[in-house]
Design an enzyme around this catalytic site. Sequence first.
Site, PDB file in Angstrom:
ATOM      1  N   PHE A 159     -29.158 -84.108   5.224  1.00 55.53           N
ATOM      2  CA  PHE A 159     -28.538 -85.259   5.893  1.00 55.53           C
ATOM      3  C   PHE A 159     -29.482 -85.873   6.914  1.00 55.53           C
ATOM      4  CE2 PHE A 159     -24.485 -87.238   7.633  1.00 55.53           C
ATOM      5  CZ  PHE A 159     -24.118 -87.807   6.422  1.00 55.53           C
ATOM      6  N   GLY A 160     -30.739 -86.036   6.477  1.00 55.27           N
ATOM      7  CA  GLY A 160     -31.702 -86.770   7.283  1.00 55.27           C
ATOM      8  C   GLY A 160     -31.551 -88.257   7.020  1.00 55.27           C
ATOM      9  N   ARG A 161     -32.649 -88.996   7.158  1.00 57.91           N
ATOM     10  CA  ARG A 161     -32.583 -90.450   6.979  1.00 57.91           C
ATOM     11  C   ARG A 161     -32.033 -90.843   5.615  1.00 57.91           C
ATOM     12  NH1 ARG A 161     -37.680 -89.905   9.612  1.00 57.91           N
ATOM     13  NH2 ARG A 161     -37.847 -91.048  11.588  1.00 57.91           N
ATOM     14  N   SER A 166     -26.303 -79.577   5.899  1.00 53.21           N
ATOM     15  CA  SER A 166     -27.679 -79.555   6.392  1.00 53.21           C
ATOM     16  C   SER A 166     -27.827 -78.346   7.304  1.00 53.21           C
ATOM     17  CB  SER A 166     -28.033 -80.843   7.140  1.00 53.21           C
ATOM     18  OG  SER A 166     -27.346 -80.903   8.370  1.00 53.21           O
ATOM     19  N   ARG A 167     -29.047 -78.067   7.707  1.00 47.58           N
ATOM     20  CA  ARG A 167     -29.293 -76.891   8.552  1.00 47.58           C
ATOM     21  C   ARG A 167     -28.576 -76.994   9.885  1.00 47.58           C
ATOM     22  NH1 ARG A 167     -35.674 -76.223   8.703  1.00 47.58           N
ATOM     23  NH2 ARG A 167     -35.462 -78.475   9.026  1.00 47.58           N
ATOM     24  N   ALA A 212     -34.715 -85.621  -4.438  1.00 48.79           N
ATOM     25  CA  ALA A 212     -35.429 -84.838  -3.420  1.00 48.79           C
ATOM     26  C   ALA A 212     -36.764 -84.354  -3.988  1.00 48.79           C
ATOM     27  CB  ALA A 212     -34.547 -83.668  -2.967  1.00 48.79           C
ATOM     28  N   ARG A 213     -36.785 -83.108  -4.436  1.00 43.57           N
ATOM     29  CA  ARG A 213     -37.943 -82.529  -5.111  1.00 43.57           C
ATOM     30  C   ARG A 213     -37.444 -81.750  -6.317  1.00 43.57           C
ATOM     31  NH1 ARG A 213     -40.351 -85.728  -2.948  1.00 43.57           N
ATOM     32  NH2 ARG A 213     -42.054 -85.593  -1.437  1.00 43.57           N
ATOM     33  N   GLU A 263     -44.872 -82.414 -12.493  1.00 42.52           N
ATOM     34  CA  GLU A 263     -45.002 -83.852 -12.776  1.00 42.52           C
ATOM     35  C   GLU A 263     -46.458 -84.189 -13.081  1.00 42.52           C
ATOM     36  OE1 GLU A 263     -43.288 -85.994  -9.503  1.00 42.52           O
ATOM     37  OE2 GLU A 263     -41.301 -85.137  -9.784  1.00 42.52           O
ATOM     38  N   HIS A 304     -39.887 -90.368 -11.184  1.00 44.07           N
ATOM     39  CA  HIS A 304     -40.201 -90.280  -9.750  1.00 44.07           C
ATOM     40  C   HIS A 304     -40.472 -91.669  -9.167  1.00 44.07           C
ATOM     41  CE1 HIS A 304     -41.892 -87.404  -6.468  1.00 44.07           C
ATOM     42  NE2 HIS A 304     -41.300 -88.460  -5.936  1.00 44.07           N
ATOM     43  N   ILE A 305     -39.439 -92.489  -9.175  1.00 43.73           N
ATOM     44  CA  ILE A 305     -39.578 -93.879  -8.712  1.00 43.73           C
ATOM     45  C   ILE A 305     -38.689 -94.177  -7.506  1.00 43.73           C
ATOM     46  CG2 ILE A 305     -40.313 -94.766 -10.957  1.00 43.73           C
ATOM     47  CD1 ILE A 305     -37.413 -95.765 -11.383  1.00 43.73           C
ATOM     48  N   GLY A 306     -38.336 -93.139  -6.753  1.00 46.64           N
ATOM     49  CA  GLY A 306     -37.440 -93.330  -5.619  1.00 46.64           C
ATOM     50  C   GLY A 306     -37.874 -94.408  -4.646  1.00 46.64           C
TER      51      GLY A 306
END
Length: 335
Positions: A159-161, A181-182, A241-242, A271, A289-291
């Site tokens: 829950f970052g940016r 989130s942490r 994310a990853r 990738e 991977h076009i975020g």
Amino acid sequence: MSKPRVFITREIPEVGIEMLEKEFEVEVWEDEREIPREILLEKVKDVDALVTMLSERIDREVFERAPRLRIVANYAVGYDNIDVEEATKRGIYVTNTPGVLTDATADLAFALLLATARHLVKGDKFTRSGEWKKRGVAWHPKWFLGYDVYGKTIGIIGFGRIGQAIAKRARGFDMRILYYSRTRKPEVEKELNAEFKPLDELLRESDFVVLAVPLNKETYHMINEERLKMMKRTAILINVARGKVIDTKALIKALKEGWIAGAGLDVYEEEPYYNEELFSLDNVVLTPHIGSATFGAREGMAKLVAENLIAFKRGEVPPTLVNREVLKVRKPGFQ
């Protein structure tokens, strides 16, 4: 006095290169393919700064070949391709490009969510291939039945940016917003009407699960067989994310056996990526991977890379310094 030298491992938008050329001697790897490892190791021998992509592994071997290197500017928000601890020990600054790609990535997350829920890719293929015409049926009440999005529950992991930007979009669909989130974020919870949930509870309650976490030891294969089985059979999993946050073998099993309804993936464990077993499934939507792939986001990333390097050259702390501990090792600048 000669300008410091910077090597850029891929062509970035011209606006960033033009900014750098005023302050640096710039060399760019112009091949579309990623730079071969042996060439990268040769190029870094006499550079003061390095601009890298996620595809390059920047580790001790690179640092040992680059005695003049003082700063690595990663053209990405993530930096799991860089050994930050080793860089810090050597007094090498590491920067990234947060913020400027937030909205583009959040947009893609929702695009994948909608495309998966409403079978957009299958519908496109059906129409484009001529199959619709062959069937001779204008409309059928049971064709391409998907899942409602409006008013459903979305669970955002990270829950970052980017995670918060996804939540803002979910509000437009009047969704119940859960997040994990942490650390809890009470102010953001109030602003976005979001509920904090332990991870396993979030997985059990969500109709859509969106991954927006960085890759680290804690998040590697966070979504494994055990957790996929916790999700609703009607749930859809989205990953911007990853790739290594998901155990791909477990995901394929989940999609094949119906533990979940579908998935939308922009990132992969390796990738570039090809997996015939995964790619043959029709309940998964795939993008390469076009975020951050919008004109605005990529230009913003290029500007931020340049701003970081220029600030460092002027003896200032770069705006998006990742390893602030390095300030105890070396002052900014090429002195």
